[in-house]
Write a protein that holds these residues in place. Structure first.
Motif, mmCIF file in Angstrom:
data_model
loop_
_atom_site.group_PDB
_atom_site.id
_atom_site.type_symbol
_atom_site.label_atom_id
_atom_site.label_comp_id
_atom_site.label_asym_id
_atom_site.label_seq_id
_atom_site.Cartn_x
_atom_site.Cartn_y
_atom_site.Cartn_z
ATOM 1 N N GLU A 1 -8.771 4.515 -8.463
ATOM 2 C CA GLU A 1 -8.123 4.509 -7.147
ATOM 3 C C GLU A 1 -9.102 4.038 -6.076
ATOM 4 O O GLU A 1 -8.751 3.209 -5.220
ATOM 5 C CB GLU A 1 -7.639 5.912 -6.791
ATOM 6 C CG GLU A 1 -6.420 6.396 -7.525
ATOM 7 C CD GLU A 1 -5.992 7.762 -7.020
ATOM 8 O OE1 GLU A 1 -6.551 8.246 -6.005
ATOM 9 O OE2 GLU A 1 -5.104 8.362 -7.637
ATOM 10 N N ARG A 2 -10.310 4.571 -6.105
ATOM 11 C CA ARG A 2 -11.297 4.212 -5.078
ATOM 12 C C ARG A 2 -11.642 2.735 -5.147
ATOM 13 O O ARG A 2 -11.776 2.065 -4.112
ATOM 14 C CB ARG A 2 -12.562 5.068 -5.241
ATOM 15 C CG ARG A 2 -12.367 6.531 -4.851
ATOM 16 C CD ARG A 2 -13.702 7.238 -4.726
ATOM 17 N NE ARG A 2 -14.414 7.299 -6.007
ATOM 18 C CZ ARG A 2 -14.253 8.262 -6.892
ATOM 19 N NH1 ARG A 2 -13.384 9.246 -6.679
ATOM 20 N NH2 ARG A 2 -14.950 8.260 -8.023
ATOM 21 N N TRP A 3 -11.814 2.210 -6.394
ATOM 22 C CA TRP A 3 -12.110 0.783 -6.518
ATOM 23 C C TRP A 3 -10.964 -0.040 -5.923
ATOM 24 O O TRP A 3 -11.202 -0.993 -5.168
ATOM 25 C CB TRP A 3 -12.305 0.380 -7.979
ATOM 26 C CG TRP A 3 -12.715 -1.059 -8.122
ATOM 27 C CD1 TRP A 3 -13.989 -1.546 -8.246
ATOM 28 C CD2 TRP A 3 -11.846 -2.208 -8.123
ATOM 29 N NE1 TRP A 3 -13.964 -2.925 -8.325
ATOM 30 C CE2 TRP A 3 -12.673 -3.359 -8.244
ATOM 31 C CE3 TRP A 3 -10.473 -2.384 -8.027
ATOM 32 C CZ2 TRP A 3 -12.163 -4.663 -8.271
ATOM 33 C CZ3 TRP A 3 -9.951 -3.682 -8.036
ATOM 34 C CH2 TRP A 3 -10.787 -4.795 -8.169
ATOM 35 N N ASP B 1 0.832 -1.204 0.000
ATOM 36 C CA ASP B 1 0.000 0.000 0.000
ATOM 37 C C ASP B 1 0.868 1.257 0.000
ATOM 38 O O ASP B 1 0.502 2.267 -0.603
ATOM 39 C CB ASP B 1 -0.920 0.006 1.222
ATOM 40 C CG ASP B 1 -2.004 -1.052 1.131
ATOM 41 O OD1 ASP B 1 -2.252 -1.555 0.023
ATOM 42 O OD2 ASP B 1 -2.610 -1.370 2.175
ATOM 43 N N SER C 1 -4.329 1.188 -9.806
ATOM 44 C CA SER C 1 -3.844 1.519 -8.474
ATOM 45 C C SER C 1 -3.088 2.840 -8.459
ATOM 46 O O SER C 1 -3.083 3.549 -7.454
ATOM 47 C CB SER C 1 -2.937 0.403 -7.956
ATOM 48 O OG SER C 1 -1.692 0.381 -8.649
ATOM 49 N N GLU D 1 -14.541 3.481 -14.072
ATOM 50 C CA GLU D 1 -13.171 3.133 -13.673
ATOM 51 C C GLU D 1 -12.235 2.930 -14.855
ATOM 52 O O GLU D 1 -11.025 2.849 -14.664
ATOM 53 C CB GLU D 1 -13.160 1.845 -12.829
ATOM 54 C CG GLU D 1 -13.770 1.976 -11.463
ATOM 55 C CD GLU D 1 -15.221 1.524 -11.418
ATOM 56 O OE1 GLU D 1 -15.849 1.636 -10.354
ATOM 57 O OE2 GLU D 1 -15.723 1.063 -12.467
ATOM 58 N N ARG E 1 -6.939 -6.328 2.252
ATOM 59 C CA ARG E 1 -8.117 -6.948 1.647
ATOM 60 C C ARG E 1 -7.717 -8.122 0.752
ATOM 61 O O ARG E 1 -8.393 -9.155 0.735
ATOM 62 C CB ARG E 1 -8.913 -5.906 0.867
ATOM 63 C CG ARG E 1 -9.670 -4.937 1.772
ATOM 64 C CD ARG E 1 -10.432 -3.883 0.982
ATOM 65 N NE ARG E 1 -11.310 -3.106 1.841
ATOM 66 C CZ ARG E 1 -10.938 -2.071 2.570
ATOM 67 N NH1 ARG E 1 -9.676 -1.689 2.540
ATOM 68 N NH2 ARG E 1 -11.809 -1.419 3.322
ATOM 69 N N SER F 1 -6.756 -3.434 -1.537
ATOM 70 C CA SER F 1 -5.623 -3.044 -0.704
ATOM 71 C C SER F 1 -4.924 -4.316 -0.225
ATOM 72 O O SER F 1 -5.472 -5.423 -0.321
ATOM 73 C CB SER F 1 -6.099 -2.230 0.490
ATOM 74 O OG SER F 1 -6.889 -3.042 1.359
ATOM 75 N N GLU G 1 -17.306 -10.257 -5.423
ATOM 76 C CA GLU G 1 -17.009 -9.648 -6.714
ATOM 77 C C GLU G 1 -16.243 -10.584 -7.640
ATOM 78 O O GLU G 1 -16.138 -10.318 -8.843
ATOM 79 C CB GLU G 1 -16.225 -8.337 -6.529
ATOM 80 C CG GLU G 1 -14.889 -8.494 -5.846
ATOM 81 C CD GLU G 1 -14.966 -8.324 -4.339
ATOM 82 O OE1 GLU G 1 -14.006 -7.780 -3.764
ATOM 83 O OE2 GLU G 1 -15.984 -8.738 -3.742
ATOM 84 N N ASP H 1 -8.687 0.783 -3.660
ATOM 85 C CA ASP H 1 -8.589 0.899 -2.198
ATOM 86 C C ASP H 1 -9.700 0.130 -1.499
ATOM 87 O O ASP H 1 -9.480 -0.456 -0.430
ATOM 88 C CB ASP H 1 -8.636 2.374 -1.782
ATOM 89 C CG ASP H 1 -7.408 3.150 -2.236
ATOM 90 O OD1 ASP H 1 -6.389 2.508 -2.588
ATOM 91 O OD2 ASP H 1 -7.472 4.397 -2.247
ATOM 92 N N GLU H 2 -10.883 0.118 -2.092
ATOM 93 C CA GLU H 2 -12.022 -0.560 -1.469
ATOM 94 C C GLU H 2 -11.919 -2.072 -1.591
ATOM 95 O O GLU H 2 -12.265 -2.803 -0.653
ATOM 96 C CB GLU H 2 -13.327 -0.081 -2.108
ATOM 97 C CG GLU H 2 -14.568 -0.755 -1.537
ATOM 98 C CD GLU H 2 -15.848 -0.275 -2.189
ATOM 99 O OE1 GLU H 2 -16.903 -0.884 -1.941
ATOM 100 O OE2 GLU H 2 -15.800 0.716 -2.963
ATOM 101 N N HIS H 3 -11.423 -2.568 -2.725
ATOM 102 C CA HIS H 3 -11.462 -4.005 -2.985
ATOM 103 C C HIS H 3 -10.096 -4.692 -2.961
ATOM 104 O O HIS H 3 -10.039 -5.925 -2.819
ATOM 105 C CB HIS H 3 -12.088 -4.273 -4.364
ATOM 106 C CG HIS H 3 -13.502 -3.818 -4.482
ATOM 107 N ND1 HIS H 3 -14.567 -4.542 -3.988
ATOM 108 C CD2 HIS H 3 -14.030 -2.704 -5.047
ATOM 109 C CE1 HIS H 3 -15.687 -3.900 -4.244
ATOM 110 N NE2 HIS H 3 -15.394 -2.785 -4.884
#
Length: 265
Positions: A209-211, A71, A152, A177, A220, A217, A237, A213-215
């Motif tokens: 980026e948001r996808w 990360d 990323s 995305e 995760r 990282s 998913e 970080d959410e799924h």
């Protein structure tokens, strides 16, 4: 060999069944020759129905599992430098990748600032992170690692349009995305427009980026793979729909075929 002697989950990670000589037949032979607890497709989800049709039932999908960056590396890549108005590509573009060469030549002819670097994987994220757009071209329909590297980094992902079986549209939404293309002409036209629309490209990069970080990282990724490896629990998913698992490519007794497949219960 001899994996039955290990009293723990035995996981086969399957990659690169989309190129070189007899990649599918060779992998099917091996996958059915040992008592694997779970067989996990990484890049070639579109081969899932072939594996199922060959008798393999303990089949799963975990795209991008070989993403090796921490990360902290991802955060540094996003802040590597002010983003340059260019389309970045990390990888090879030689005689073994004729389609990729044609696509890149189409962009060059349109006058697009295309920056290609054959960088080691450790440096790829920083290069994408300093670029407005990241370019990807699949090889025989694979959902490759470059997709996750570009996303990323926060660069806007431009990749080729793949069949639903690849899993691309299961994970990401067109225009949110990523942005896809279907031909060299379409790619070149978009590339010229993208450089003139930095705000729109940054919006797509930020959504990527948001996808990520959410799924995806590090924590995760590790938690999802541990749940899959030890408990057989799929991340929602990454689940393969039941209708895809029901298709048949090989009729009859697969164990009796010349390819030498065994059939898993």
């Amino acid at each position: 060999r001899g994996l039955a002697g290990f009293k723990c989950p035995r996981i086969l990670l399957v990659a690169d069944t989309h190129h070189l000589q007899q990649p599918l037949i060779g992998m099917l032979r091996y996958a059915t020759s040992e008592p694997f607890t779970r067989i996990v497709l990484l890049y070639d989800r579109h081969h899932a129905a072939i594996f199922r049709s060959a008798g393999i039932r303990n089949l799963f999908w975990f795209p991008g599992l070989t993403f090796s960056h921490s990360d902290e590396t991802v955060r540094k890549a996003r802040k590597a430098a002010p983003r340059t108005a260019r389309i970045a590509f990390v990888g090879q573009a030689g005689k073994h990748h004729p389609r990729r060469v044609r696509l890149m030549e189409a962009m060059k002819r349109s006058g697009v600032p295309l920056a290609m670097q054959p960088l080691p994987q450790a440096l790829a994220l920083g290069f994408y992170g300093a670029s407005l757009v990241g370019f990807n071209a699949s090889l025989n329909g694979d959902l490759n690692l470059r997709i996750f590297e570009i996303m990323s980094s926060g660069a806007a992902l431009r990749t080729d349009r793949l069949a639903a079986e690849s899993g691309l549209t299961q994970l990401f939404a067109e225009g949110r995305e990523l942005i896809t293309y279907g031909s060299p002409a379409e790619l070149a036209e978009f590339a010229a427009q993208a450089i003139r629309r930095p705000t729109e490209m940054r919006k797509i990069g930020s959504a990527g980026e948001r996808w990520f970080d959410e799924h995806f990282s590090a924590a995760r990724r590790q938690a999802k793979f541990r749940a899959l490896a030890f408990d057989g629990v799929e991340a929602p998913e990454f689940m393969i729909p039941a209708d895809e698992k029901a298709r048949v490519f090989f009729a009859g007794d697969t164990a009796a075929q010349d390819s030498g497949f065994g059939v898993q219960p």
